[in-house]
Motif scaffolding. Sequence first.
Motif, short mmCIF file in Angstrom:
data_model
loop_
_atom_site.label_atom_id
_atom_site.label_comp_id
_atom_site.label_asym_id
_atom_site.label_seq_id
_atom_site.Cartn_x
_atom_site.Cartn_y
_atom_site.Cartn_z
N VAL A 275 -89.08 0.59 -53.47
CA VAL A 275 -87.51 0.54 -53.31
C VAL A 275 -87.03 -0.79 -53.15
O VAL A 275 -86.07 -1.15 -53.72
CB VAL A 275 -87.26 1.30 -51.83
N CYS A 276 -87.85 -1.66 -52.62
CA CYS A 276 -87.41 -2.96 -52.63
C CYS A 276 -87.44 -3.55 -54.06
O CYS A 276 -86.47 -4.69 -54.31
CB CYS A 276 -88.41 -3.98 -52.04
N ALA A 277 -88.27 -3.22 -54.96
CA ALA A 277 -88.19 -3.62 -56.15
C ALA A 277 -86.89 -3.59 -56.94
O ALA A 277 -86.51 -4.25 -57.90
CB ALA A 277 -89.35 -3.17 -56.94
N VAL A 278 -86.05 -2.44 -56.76
CA VAL A 278 -84.74 -1.89 -57.53
C VAL A 278 -83.78 -2.08 -56.51
O VAL A 278 -82.63 -2.16 -56.96
CB VAL A 278 -85.11 -0.57 -58.02
N ALA A 279 -83.87 -2.30 -55.20
CA ALA A 279 -82.57 -2.27 -54.29
C ALA A 279 -81.76 -3.81 -54.60
O ALA A 279 -82.62 -4.67 -55.10
CB ALA A 279 -82.87 -2.39 -52.99
N ASP A 280 -80.50 -3.90 -54.19
CA ASP A 280 -79.75 -4.98 -54.59
C ASP A 280 -80.20 -5.93 -53.36
O ASP A 280 -80.01 -7.21 -53.99
CB ASP A 280 -78.21 -4.65 -54.42
N ALA A 281 -80.54 -5.76 -52.26
CA ALA A 281 -80.80 -6.52 -51.30
C ALA A 281 -82.10 -5.86 -50.41
O ALA A 281 -82.22 -4.55 -50.30
CB ALA A 281 -79.82 -6.87 -50.63
N ALA A 282 -82.63 -6.79 -49.65
CA ALA A 282 -83.73 -6.31 -48.96
C ALA A 282 -83.50 -6.74 -47.50
O ALA A 282 -83.30 -7.84 -47.34
CB ALA A 282 -85.12 -6.65 -49.32
N LEU A 283 -84.10 -6.18 -46.58
CA LEU A 283 -83.87 -6.41 -45.27
C LEU A 283 -85.19 -6.21 -44.30
O LEU A 283 -85.39 -5.06 -44.02
CB LEU A 283 -82.80 -5.58 -44.46
N ASN A 284 -86.02 -7.16 -44.17
CA ASN A 284 -87.45 -7.01 -43.85
C ASN A 284 -87.60 -7.56 -42.36
O ASN A 284 -88.48 -8.41 -42.04
CB ASN A 284 -88.26 -7.73 -44.71
N MET A 285 -86.91 -7.27 -41.38
CA MET A 285 -86.89 -7.38 -40.05
C MET A 285 -86.10 -6.41 -39.26
O MET A 285 -85.66 -5.21 -39.89
CB MET A 285 -86.20 -8.86 -39.54
N PRO A 286 -86.36 -6.29 -37.91
CA PRO A 286 -86.07 -4.81 -37.14
C PRO A 286 -84.93 -4.51 -37.00
O PRO A 286 -84.28 -3.46 -36.64
CB PRO A 286 -87.02 -4.76 -36.02
N TYR A 287 -83.98 -5.74 -37.24
CA TYR A 287 -82.56 -5.62 -36.65
C TYR A 287 -81.46 -5.21 -37.86
O TYR A 287 -81.02 -5.79 -38.74
CB TYR A 287 -82.02 -7.04 -36.17
N LEU A 288 -81.13 -3.66 -37.70
CA LEU A 288 -80.21 -3.11 -38.66
C LEU A 288 -78.97 -3.76 -38.76
O LEU A 288 -78.37 -3.75 -39.69
CB LEU A 288 -80.33 -1.52 -38.30
N ASP A 289 -78.29 -4.29 -37.55
CA ASP A 289 -77.03 -4.90 -37.70
C ASP A 289 -76.85 -6.10 -38.47
O ASP A 289 -75.98 -6.32 -38.69
CB ASP A 289 -76.59 -5.20 -36.17
N ALA A 290 -78.03 -6.60 -39.23
CA ALA A 290 -78.00 -7.43 -40.04
C ALA A 290 -77.00 -7.06 -41.47
O ALA A 290 -76.36 -7.97 -41.97
CB ALA A 290 -79.25 -8.20 -40.52
N VAL A 291 -76.94 -5.79 -41.61
CA VAL A 291 -76.22 -5.19 -42.50
C VAL A 291 -74.79 -5.71 -42.62
O VAL A 291 -74.21 -5.90 -43.36
CB VAL A 291 -76.44 -3.69 -42.63
N ARG A 292 -74.25 -5.75 -41.39
CA ARG A 292 -72.94 -6.05 -41.04
C ARG A 292 -72.69 -7.47 -41.89
O ARG A 292 -71.46 -7.59 -42.43
CB ARG A 292 -72.64 -6.13 -39.69
N HIS A 293 -73.39 -8.47 -41.64
CA HIS A 293 -73.33 -9.73 -42.11
C HIS A 293 -73.33 -9.66 -43.79
O HIS A 293 -72.53 -10.27 -44.50
CB HIS A 293 -74.60 -10.79 -41.99
N VAL A 294 -73.91 -8.86 -44.34
CA VAL A 294 -74.24 -8.52 -45.81
C VAL A 294 -72.83 -8.05 -46.24
O VAL A 294 -72.12 -8.50 -47.03
CB VAL A 294 -75.31 -7.65 -46.06
N ALA A 295 -72.33 -7.03 -45.50
CA ALA A 295 -71.03 -6.63 -45.74
C ALA A 295 -69.68 -7.17 -45.61
O ALA A 295 -68.68 -6.85 -45.76
CB ALA A 295 -70.67 -5.10 -45.45
N GLY A 296 -70.03 -8.36 -44.73
CA GLY A 296 -68.77 -9.13 -44.37
C GLY A 296 -67.85 -8.33 -43.19
O GLY A 296 -66.81 -8.30 -43.04
N VAL A 297 -68.56 -7.67 -42.45
CA VAL A 297 -67.97 -6.83 -41.16
C VAL A 297 -68.14 -7.62 -40.01
O VAL A 297 -69.42 -8.22 -39.65
CB VAL A 297 -68.54 -5.59 -41.06
#
Length: 297
Positions: A275-297
Amino acid sequence: MTSNVTAVSYGLNVTPTGLEELRSVLASHGAQVVSESSPADDRYQVRILELALPDVTAAALAALRRSVADAATGDFDTALVPAGLRAAARKLLIMDVDSTLIQQEVIELLAAYAGKREEVAAVTEAAMRGELDFAQSLHARVAVLAGLPADVVHSVRHEVKLSEGAGELVAAFKAAGHIVAVVSGGFNQILEPIAADLGLDYWQANELEIVDGVLTGRVLGAVVDRAAKEKYLREWAAAEDIALEHTVAVGDGANDLDMLGAAGIGVAFNAKPAVCAVADAALNMPYLDAVRHVAGV
């Protein structure tokens, strides 16, 4: 100069040396840094570089992502996000549930009551690596639950824990006026109260068949597999009049690949290597809320 792509680096140790290596890779592709910022967080570090790229076609962005991933710039990951997605007034966040929104695999929690946890966990791992057909593997795993009292479902609900930062991520998207959805190869009986507590806009999972207070070892209707996950992403985005380019998908297993590929950006969360090999980005730490920084939220 206007930024057309944003590089968002995040991790437990975003080092100056690693950032310099990242800048070198970006520069080799003609990227110019327009501005930099560092949102504050006491659990992990974030560095945001607004970039101007000479070529922002899908092929060019994919090539740059590969170069950044191959550079292995230290103990952090970097997402390259089109500026249009981050600036969009309305976005849709869609997430997998087991091992993404929540920390556990629900089928394994249920199987423990049948004394089959290790057996089922091995099948789950193989399915998430993409080695088994998901629908067939799900039917096989659910079959071991036959004869269990339905009360085990209520017991498992109390064992489920949200991933760290999951509540904060959903709250941030909702507060900003965005849409949040989850789609799961797990089970509605477990997901329904979670969806209600979080105030999710859309959610869908499989339905365990229960007859006379007993699990039959079957699921009702079509299985929520990788094709179904992409279908729901497209349906819900269309229902909300949100362009696919303004959607963010998060998942960890092979069952999420179609959804991750169809979204504006697909994020692999502590995911299997395939999955990591084809996804646009990887998040390899336990904090799911880091996605908000990716999305600009």
